[in-house]
Design a protein around this motif. Sequence first.
Motif, PDB file in Angstrom:
ATOM      1  N   ALA A  86      27.930  34.744  23.195  1.00 60.24           N
ATOM      2  CA  ALA A  86      28.076  34.799  24.648  1.00 60.24           C
ATOM      3  C   ALA A  86      28.140  36.246  25.122  1.00 60.24           C
ATOM      4  O   ALA A  86      28.696  37.120  24.453  1.00 60.24           O
ATOM      5  N   ARG A  88      28.459  38.601  28.984  1.00 62.37           N
ATOM      6  CA  ARG A  88      28.749  38.518  30.413  1.00 62.37           C
ATOM      7  C   ARG A  88      28.270  39.820  31.026  1.00 62.37           C
ATOM      8  O   ARG A  88      28.632  40.901  30.542  1.00 62.37           O
ATOM      9  N   VAL A 127      24.133  32.779  25.349  1.00 65.68           N
ATOM     10  CA  VAL A 127      24.288  32.436  26.750  1.00 65.68           C
ATOM     11  C   VAL A 127      24.775  33.700  27.435  1.00 65.68           C
ATOM     12  O   VAL A 127      25.700  34.360  26.967  1.00 65.68           O
ATOM     13  N   ARG A 129      26.126  35.143  30.862  1.00 63.50           N
ATOM     14  CA  ARG A 129      26.622  34.846  32.211  1.00 63.50           C
ATOM     15  C   ARG A 129      26.299  36.042  33.091  1.00 63.50           C
ATOM     16  O   ARG A 129      26.823  37.130  32.898  1.00 63.50           O
ATOM     17  N   TYR A 157      15.831  28.805  32.723  1.00 63.57           N
ATOM     18  CA  TYR A 157      16.468  30.084  32.360  1.00 63.57           C
ATOM     19  C   TYR A 157      15.453  31.203  32.282  1.00 63.57           C
ATOM     20  O   TYR A 157      15.700  32.236  31.665  1.00 63.57           O
ATOM     21  N   TYR A 170      27.423  33.100  40.198  1.00 62.50           N
ATOM     22  CA  TYR A 170      27.041  33.429  38.829  1.00 62.50           C
ATOM     23  C   TYR A 170      26.228  32.281  38.258  1.00 62.50           C
ATOM     24  O   TYR A 170      26.198  31.178  38.803  1.00 62.50           O
ATOM     25  N   LYS A 171      25.570  32.591  37.159  1.00 65.48           N
ATOM     26  CA  LYS A 171      24.779  31.574  36.494  1.00 65.48           C
ATOM     27  C   LYS A 171      24.728  31.898  35.008  1.00 65.48           C
ATOM     28  O   LYS A 171      24.693  33.070  34.639  1.00 65.48           O
ATOM     29  N   ASP A 172      24.777  30.872  34.187  1.00 63.89           N
ATOM     30  CA  ASP A 172      24.670  31.069  32.747  1.00 63.89           C
ATOM     31  C   ASP A 172      23.231  30.793  32.325  1.00 63.89           C
ATOM     32  O   ASP A 172      22.720  29.697  32.531  1.00 63.89           O
ATOM     33  N   TYR A 174      20.581  30.495  29.211  1.00 60.79           N
ATOM     34  CA  TYR A 174      20.589  30.219  27.779  1.00 60.79           C
ATOM     35  C   TYR A 174      19.269  30.682  27.152  1.00 60.79           C
ATOM     36  O   TYR A 174      18.198  30.412  27.695  1.00 60.79           O
ATOM     37  N   GLU A 539      34.592  32.870  38.859  1.00 60.15           N
ATOM     38  CA  GLU A 539      34.114  32.151  37.682  1.00 60.15           C
ATOM     39  C   GLU A 539      35.316  31.758  36.839  1.00 60.15           C
ATOM     40  O   GLU A 539      36.360  32.398  36.905  1.00 60.15           O
ATOM     41  N   PHE A 543      33.771  30.631  28.887  1.00 63.34           N
ATOM     42  CA  PHE A 543      32.668  29.684  28.877  1.00 63.34           C
ATOM     43  C   PHE A 543      33.298  28.370  28.458  1.00 63.34           C
ATOM     44  O   PHE A 543      33.545  28.141  27.284  1.00 63.34           O
TER      45      PHE A 543
END
Length: 564
Positions: A86, A88, A127, A129, A157, A170-172, A174, A539, A543
């Motif tokens: 992950a 960010r 992922v 963020r 994505y 925000y958006k994750d 992948y 947020e 995660f």
Amino acid sequence: MDLSRREALRLGLIGAGGLLLPWPGGGSARADQPCPEGAACQPHHPHEAAGPYVPSRFSPQIPRFERPFEPLEVRYGQPLGQDLDAYRITMQSATVEIIPGKATPVWTYDGTMPGPCIRQQKGRGSVVRFVNQLQDAAGTGIATSIHLHGMASLPQYDGYAEDLIPFEHYKDYYYPNDKAGPFWFHDHAIGHTSRNVYMGLAGMYLVDYDHCDFLDPSQAERLPSDAFDVPLLIQDKRLDGDGQLIFNDNLQRSLYGDVMLVNGVPWPRMAVKDRKYRFRILNGGTSRVLNLRVMASMDSRSVPMEMVVVASDSGLLPAPVSTASLRMGVAERYEVIIDFTGLAGRQVYLANPLQAVNRDGDLRTTSLICFDVTSGPADTTPLPQTLGRLTPIERLQAEVRRPVRTFRLDRLGSQWVINNHGWDPRRIEARVDPCATEIWRFVNPGGGWVHPLHVHLGHFRLLSRNGVAPPAHEQGMKDTFYVGDFETLDIVGRFGPHEGRYMMHCHNLVHEDHDMMSQFAVGNGGCDPCGAPARPLPEPSSFDEPIGIPDHECSTNDDGSVCL
Ligand code: C2O
Ligand code: CU
């Protein structure tokens, strides 16, 4: 629940341990539901007219080769479950110093221009963020979209231009990371990509090669690594006397800066040892074509040196290729080895001689970086003899089952177009069967312009330019192709593994915005990509949903090649 793991993945629904869980920012099941005929999946942003023409002024003079080189800040992911890392990243404004003593406001990924360099292990999903806290100087929120250029991502994505993250959302995203190469991430917001990338929204994303990528894995160690493996992100900017970036796209034609930045530093000076280095070079500019050469200063002479190309846009070449010059349109990448052996005490320059194609003729752009060579331990490692495993081009050609598709890159009135159309999210220029192998032809009928054409999703091979085989370093895996004036290019590649709508466009970002962008659909493009919902801030602190990826296998085709 009867969804296979593969199908679930395609829908972005798979969770760690095979549990099917929707996750924040996850894919939408609408992927399999076609839009009603003619309906737009996303609002269409109409083309904006060009403002009045304002001639560009020169930036203030900045001394060359005084500032020390700065490596990109390397970022590793936080393990999140077994097969996933992950990250960010916050989009925010910041200031940097380009002109000595002046603060330059820029737009950044995590506060730096360029953004961090993500180093991702192959075979582990990631992922990222992306948190949007970006405002312009007037305090207006800026909507963004992020494309990981080079990765075959699921459509939701992939940074679809109209699939925006609004300010304070925000958006994750992948990414599968099932393919290694020198990728990069950058803004892709509809109609504003050139401004947003120019203002600073670009970063590198290197997926490390593993043994499966090499024809002979023992050769992998021969590539310079660690401190001798250095990303160079090259960009050109223009500034006013106060240090403000000037965004002038010259009536939506092109933007040429006169300050050459390497990793955000104007004309830096880098200390290197007298040995081999591997540089991962990205042209991250707006319009400028680079034409790299390496020159060693020998007493009063300048002596050209060779570069050894080991990888292109999306992976290793089959074998090293030595060349005296390297032309790079915007978004093209090459990994090159420069050997400083025997040059201790000398200076070596990465030069960029003038080319008519850039139309600005600015002599300040003719050099990029100075290397000061100092002596270090002897470098006895030979160059690799072989590199990547690639499918033979003849085999790809033999797989083609349909006629060549032609894409004409043109100027229509004041707009840049593909097959006479500007961007329209409802229009699909080509429908491709999943996993089909096709030959695509890009035609530049002339007019004085170059178009570095980028096709999302795929990794392709260049068959010919005006009927002639390209130089060896252009025969590897690529996703962006330099289509010169009066040139016709044929490329071949497989379209997959995902289905959905994907963009293709000129990567001269000014052309892309106005309006040389189109899309193709693999399989049932349907309403996909409708994108994933952006979520409002604040947020969650972590995660909180498990996100899984398929087990990684070193999958090879029956001819022993990987992917392509
Ligand atoms: Cu590097 Cu569609 O972009
Ligand atoms: Cu173009």
